[in-house]
Enzyme design. Structure first.
Site, PDB file in Angstrom:
ATOM      1  N   ARG A 142     -31.122  18.909  10.976  1.00 11.00           N
ATOM      2  CA  ARG A 142     -31.221  19.604  12.251  1.00 11.00           C
ATOM      3  C   ARG A 142     -29.917  20.279  12.659  1.00 11.00           C
ATOM      4  NH1 ARG A 142     -34.743  16.240  11.316  1.00 11.00           N
ATOM      5  NH2 ARG A 142     -33.057  14.810  10.785  1.00 11.00           N
ATOM      6  N   ARG A 198     -27.460  21.364  10.739  1.00 16.85           N
ATOM      7  CA  ARG A 198     -27.195  22.534   9.892  1.00 16.85           C
ATOM      8  C   ARG A 198     -28.137  23.688  10.222  1.00 16.85           C
ATOM      9  NH1 ARG A 198     -26.810  23.219   3.254  1.00 16.85           N
ATOM     10  NH2 ARG A 198     -26.476  25.475   3.344  1.00 16.85           N
ATOM     11  N   ARG A 201     -18.788  18.127  11.773  1.00 14.73           N
ATOM     12  CA  ARG A 201     -19.606  16.912  11.751  1.00 14.73           C
ATOM     13  C   ARG A 201     -18.875  15.913  10.864  1.00 14.73           C
ATOM     14  NH1 ARG A 201     -25.100  15.513  12.682  1.00 14.73           N
ATOM     15  NH2 ARG A 201     -25.880  14.008  11.172  1.00 14.73           N
ATOM     16  N   HIS A 204     -22.146  12.295  20.136  1.00 17.49           N
ATOM     17  CA  HIS A 204     -23.029  13.321  19.564  1.00 17.49           C
ATOM     18  C   HIS A 204     -23.517  14.210  20.717  1.00 17.49           C
ATOM     19  CE1 HIS A 204     -25.432  15.438  16.860  1.00 17.49           C
ATOM     20  NE2 HIS A 204     -26.250  14.496  16.414  1.00 17.49           N
ATOM     21  N   GLN A 250     -26.662  16.754  20.479  1.00 18.13           N
ATOM     22  CA  GLN A 250     -27.974  16.127  20.490  1.00 18.13           C
ATOM     23  C   GLN A 250     -28.443  15.852  21.916  1.00 18.13           C
ATOM     24  OE1 GLN A 250     -30.249  15.335  17.941  1.00 18.13           O
ATOM     25  NE2 GLN A 250     -31.475  15.076  19.786  1.00 18.13           N
ATOM     26  N   ASP A 309     -32.797   5.462  18.246  1.00 16.76           N
ATOM     27  CA  ASP A 309     -32.142   6.193  17.157  1.00 16.76           C
ATOM     28  C   ASP A 309     -32.125   5.271  15.944  1.00 16.76           C
ATOM     29  OD1 ASP A 309     -30.689   8.066  15.722  1.00 16.76           O
ATOM     30  OD2 ASP A 309     -28.776   7.535  16.610  1.00 16.76           O
ATOM     31  N   CYS A 360     -33.767  11.288  17.879  1.00 14.50           N
ATOM     32  CA  CYS A 360     -33.059  12.471  17.362  1.00 14.50           C
ATOM     33  C   CYS A 360     -33.354  12.765  15.898  1.00 14.50           C
ATOM     34  CB  CYS A 360     -31.555  12.328  17.595  1.00 14.50           C
ATOM     35  SG  CYS A 360     -30.775  10.996  16.665  1.00 14.50           S
ATOM     36  N   ARG A 362     -32.469  21.679  19.570  1.00 13.82           N
ATOM     37  CA  ARG A 362     -31.115  21.652  19.036  1.00 13.82           C
ATOM     38  C   ARG A 362     -30.594  23.079  18.834  1.00 13.82           C
ATOM     39  NH1 ARG A 362     -29.007  17.478  16.183  1.00 13.82           N
ATOM     40  NH2 ARG A 362     -27.200  18.846  16.227  1.00 13.82           N
TER      41      ARG A 362
END
Length: 326
Positions: A75, A77, A124, A151, A154, A246, A286, A313
């Site tokens: 997601r 990328r 990242r 994050h 997100q 998550d 996520c 996203r």
């Protein structure tokens, strides 16, 4: 100088004196309530104009984005590459196999080289400290695509999803059931600013960072929201509008798998757990998701907003790149 983004329709851009141009995004702690609301409004506006109206907005024409990925992601990328390209810019994807980050070339040198060739760095990484160092050495904005501590991208997508579904965020009760990880930390740094109550259930020994918890408690008092920390997921789910979880085992934690699966027994989100939630409850994750975290009945139900969340996203990541590069 306020943000340079403009829209033909009336919205927060005309009401808020928000200073975002050239800003790093390492943590939502550094963003005010008005700034967060503005980012969400911008994301919604871009989504409406590009996706639904078919407008072409080459706001990043002639701009380039360096994407440093120590940790892989579907997601992050895709959202970064497609979003930046939609705005007319050029994204460059860089893994540790493509550049000598921190090995043959120091973080300092990498930050300086990329600053001379690109307009924004999205990184990242494993260690949040690496982002802190990059911000000191780079002359262009740094966006946190994920670190061991936060994050933020997100959570902006999560908030846009909830805003679309509920019509607003103020007054919602968000319940986190799972690990005290980077995703939770970003919720904790921002939920109260937007008027959301927060209920957190983590197993003993897997609580969120103590320093972040202390800041969250301060935010709760400052913004008049409710905060609960417990080890009982059923207690946390009570009256929740949103159930969130998550992965229990992040990249780099594979050796802890057996211990973690044992510690998280009873934390799987199910319809049984959701019985005490609010009548309008929804579910977020996520991704990627594993069945032990949430069962199929919840994950693929109409209550689940996970795929809308994943798409968002792209729209929220576009906002920070547009704001920083213009």
């Amino acid at each position: 100088m306020a943000s340079v983004y403009s829209s033909t329709k009336c919205g927060p851009s005309a009401q808020m004196n928000v200073h975002l141009k050239g800003r790093d995004l390492l943590t939502l702690q550094n963003y005010t309530a008005d700034e967060l609301k503005y980012l969400l409004w911008m994301a919604s506006d871009l989504k409406q104009r590009i996706k639904h109206k078919g407008e072409y907005l080459p706001l990043m024409q002639g701009k380039s984005l360096a994407m440093i990925f120590e940790k892989r992601s579907t997601r992050t990328r895709l959202s970064a590459e497609t979003g930046f390209a939609l705005l007319g810019g050029h994204p460059s994807f860089l893994t540790t196999q493509d550049i000598h980050l921190g090995t043959n070339e120091s973080l300092t040198d990498t930050a300086r080289v990329l600053s001379s060739m690109t307009n924004v760095i999205l990184a990242r990484v494993y260690k949040h400290n690496d982002l802190d160092l990059m911000t000191k050495e780079a002359t262009i904005p740094i966006i946190n695509g994920l670190s061991d501590l936060y994050h933020p991208l997100q959570i902006l997508a999560d908030y846009l999803t909830l805003q679309e579904h509920y019509g607003g965020l103020n007054g919602l009760t968000v319940t986190w059931i799972g690990d005290g990880n980077n995703v939770l930390h970003s919720i904790m740094m921002s939920a109260a600013k937007l008027g959301m109550h927060l209920r957190i259930a983590t197993p003993k020994g897997f609580e969120p960072d103590l320093r972040i918890t202390e800041i969250t408690e301060q935010y709760s008092k400052e913004y008049g929201t409710k905060l609960l920390l417990t080890t009982d997921p059923f207690e946390a789910a009570d009256s929740a509008n949103v159930l969130v979880t998550d992965t229990w085992i992040s990249m780099g934690q594979e050796e802890e798998k057996k211990e973690r699966l044992k510690a998280f027994q009873g934390y799987q989100i199910t319809m049984q757990m959701a019985k005490s939630a609010a009548s309008n409850w929804t579910f977020l994750h996520c991704l990627p998701r594993k069945p032990e975290e949430v069962d199929d009945e919840v994950f693929y139900s109409p209550r689940s907003l996970v795929f809308q969340e994943a798409e968002n996203r792209k729209w929220t990541i576009m906002v920070k790149k547009e704001d920083n590069s213009s």
